[in-house]
Design an enzyme around this catalytic site. Sequence first.
Site, PDB file in Angstrom:
ATOM      1  N   LYS A 148     -28.953  73.609  81.557  1.00  0.00           N
ATOM      2  CA  LYS A 148     -27.944  72.608  81.930  1.00  0.00           C
ATOM      3  C   LYS A 148     -27.523  71.810  80.697  1.00  0.00           C
ATOM      4  O   LYS A 148     -27.937  70.667  80.489  1.00  0.00           O
ATOM      5  CB  LYS A 148     -28.497  71.699  83.037  1.00  0.00           C
ATOM      6  CG  LYS A 148     -27.405  70.950  83.796  1.00  0.00           C
ATOM      7  CD  LYS A 148     -27.930  70.400  85.105  1.00  0.00           C
ATOM      8  CE  LYS A 148     -26.945  69.479  85.811  1.00  0.00           C
ATOM      9  NZ  LYS A 148     -25.676  70.085  86.174  1.00  0.00           N
ATOM     10  N   GLU A 166     -20.102  80.991  90.108  1.00  0.00           N
ATOM     11  CA  GLU A 166     -20.371  79.706  90.781  1.00  0.00           C
ATOM     12  C   GLU A 166     -19.131  78.842  90.665  1.00  0.00           C
ATOM     13  O   GLU A 166     -18.123  79.238  90.082  1.00  0.00           O
ATOM     14  CB  GLU A 166     -21.605  79.020  90.174  1.00  0.00           C
ATOM     15  CG  GLU A 166     -21.515  78.789  88.690  1.00  0.00           C
ATOM     16  CD  GLU A 166     -22.801  78.257  88.061  1.00  0.00           C
ATOM     17  OE1 GLU A 166     -23.581  77.571  88.740  1.00  0.00           O
ATOM     18  OE2 GLU A 166     -23.002  78.533  86.869  1.00  0.00           O
ATOM     19  N   TYR A 203     -28.543  67.721  80.356  1.00  0.00           N
ATOM     20  CA  TYR A 203     -28.352  66.594  81.262  1.00  0.00           C
ATOM     21  C   TYR A 203     -28.812  66.938  82.660  1.00  0.00           C
ATOM     22  O   TYR A 203     -29.091  68.098  82.969  1.00  0.00           O
ATOM     23  CB  TYR A 203     -26.883  66.155  81.265  1.00  0.00           C
ATOM     24  CG  TYR A 203     -25.938  67.049  82.048  1.00  0.00           C
ATOM     25  CD1 TYR A 203     -25.597  68.321  81.591  1.00  0.00           C
ATOM     26  CD2 TYR A 203     -25.387  66.616  83.253  1.00  0.00           C
ATOM     27  CE1 TYR A 203     -24.726  69.121  82.312  1.00  0.00           C
ATOM     28  CE2 TYR A 203     -24.513  67.420  83.979  1.00  0.00           C
ATOM     29  CZ  TYR A 203     -24.187  68.673  83.509  1.00  0.00           C
ATOM     30  OH  TYR A 203     -23.335  69.477  84.220  1.00  0.00           O
ATOM     31  N   LEU A 249     -26.241  78.314  87.048  1.00  0.00           N
ATOM     32  CA  LEU A 249     -27.218  77.224  87.042  1.00  0.00           C
ATOM     33  C   LEU A 249     -28.086  77.342  88.288  1.00  0.00           C
ATOM     34  O   LEU A 249     -27.588  77.644  89.375  1.00  0.00           O
ATOM     35  CB  LEU A 249     -26.498  75.874  87.040  1.00  0.00           C
ATOM     36  CG  LEU A 249     -27.470  74.696  86.895  1.00  0.00           C
ATOM     37  CD1 LEU A 249     -28.004  74.610  85.472  1.00  0.00           C
ATOM     38  CD2 LEU A 249     -26.814  73.390  87.293  1.00  0.00           C
TER      39      LEU A 249
HETATM   40  N1  PDD Z   1     -23.283  69.916  88.354  1.00  0.00           N
HETATM   41  N2  PDD Z   1     -23.540  74.944  88.891  1.00  0.00           N
HETATM   42  C1  PDD Z   1     -23.013  74.185  87.910  1.00  0.00           C
HETATM   43  C2  PDD Z   1     -22.233  74.854  86.848  1.00  0.00           C
HETATM   44  C3  PDD Z   1     -23.202  72.786  87.915  1.00  0.00           C
HETATM   45  O1  PDD Z   1     -22.685  72.039  86.928  1.00  0.00           O
HETATM   46  C4  PDD Z   1     -23.930  72.190  88.967  1.00  0.00           C
HETATM   47  C5  PDD Z   1     -24.190  70.707  89.035  1.00  0.00           C
HETATM   48  C6  PDD Z   1     -24.452  73.037  89.982  1.00  0.00           C
HETATM   49  C7  PDD Z   1     -25.244  72.482  91.135  1.00  0.00           C
HETATM   50  O2  PDD Z   1     -26.530  72.094  90.731  1.00  0.00           O
HETATM   51  P1  PDD Z   1     -27.303  70.927  91.506  1.00  0.00           P
HETATM   52  O3  PDD Z   1     -27.354  71.331  92.936  1.00  0.00           O
HETATM   53  O4  PDD Z   1     -28.626  70.908  90.870  1.00  0.00           O
HETATM   54  O5  PDD Z   1     -26.501  69.650  91.323  1.00  0.00           O
HETATM   55  C8  PDD Z   1     -24.243  74.391  89.891  1.00  0.00           C
HETATM   56  C9  PDD Z   1     -23.474  68.466  88.293  1.00  0.00           C
HETATM   57  C10 PDD Z   1     -23.497  67.816  89.636  1.00  0.00           C
HETATM   58  C11 PDD Z   1     -22.454  67.880  87.334  1.00  0.00           C
HETATM   59  O6  PDD Z   1     -22.261  68.490  86.303  1.00  0.00           O
HETATM   60  O7  PDD Z   1     -21.898  66.814  87.602  1.00  0.00           O
END
Ligand code: PDD
Length: 284
Positions: free
Chosen positions: A147, A179, A33, A204
């Site tokens: 992801k 993270e 996703y 991620l």
């Molecule tokens: N999550 N690390 C994890 C485990 C994440 O699920 C996310 C993003 C990030 C940040 O990635 P980005 O800057 O590309 O959004 C880091 C999304 C927002 C979610 O699952 O809703």
Amino acid sequence: MSRIVYVNGDYIREEDAKISVFDRGFLFADGVYEVSAVIGGKLVDNAAHLKRLARSLSELKMGCPVPLEDIPAIQRRVLDENAVEEGMLYLQISRGVADRDFNFPAQENPSLVMFTQTRSITDNPKAAKGLRVASQPDIRWARRDIKTVQLLAQSLAKQAAYEAGADDAWMVEEGFVTEGSSNNAFIVTADGTLITRQLGNDILHGITRRAVLEIAAEQGLTVEERPFTLAEAQGAAEAFSTSASAFVMPVVSIDDKTISQGVPGPVTQKLRERYIAIARETAE
Ligand code: PDD
């Protein structure tokens, strides 16, 4: 109000949207996703999200149900159908429907779903106050750079943090912060150095993380991409997390330790302001 969602070629009311019980996303979490932020009705850094999507698909040997270059037009229509000004666009691809079998189906038929969530990101009151985070063990698998929709470990961590009275969880492995439950973790040392874990299979590769590192370079900050311990984070001058759903979000305490004065720090605030300004300028 009922949203219009996208399911495999159709734009339909959310209550009419259906996915098979045999969808491999449902049975095996066999799906990937992306969440892209929306500001002023436009997508923030969407090309980078789609590039990461392509990488996730390729790492899982999963096909894309439509040519990747056709996705922005579908995203555009989903945003327009729902008149989203600010919030998020969620996009998911699963390996699709097949009788339950651990092996991939011989005839793959991947599925594509999108929906919107209207929410204030730029004016989030939590950004003024800062988040309290609780540490949680990182119990996830070894390919966190992909992801995938297998988010139970993150969900458990976040729920445990809430139950401990915190707003979010920072996950810890062998003493080092990996993270946040759905964001990347940063700290700022007393001498103004920005520290965030280096990219690898254990986190991620956040799109917001990358943008913030570019802004940090522009602002002349010294950056170290390396692991940091929970104790180092607790003793830092500032801490924050980054994600498409919250942008740059200050962290004011970790477990029972207050970060500095317990208010969002100046480096964090400057990064947040600049990030939002650039996002507004470049969203498309
Ligand atoms: N999550 N690390 C994890 C485990 C994440 O699920 C996310 C993003 C990030 C940040 O990635 P980005 O800057 O590309 O959004 C880091 C999304 C927002 C979610 O699952 O809703």
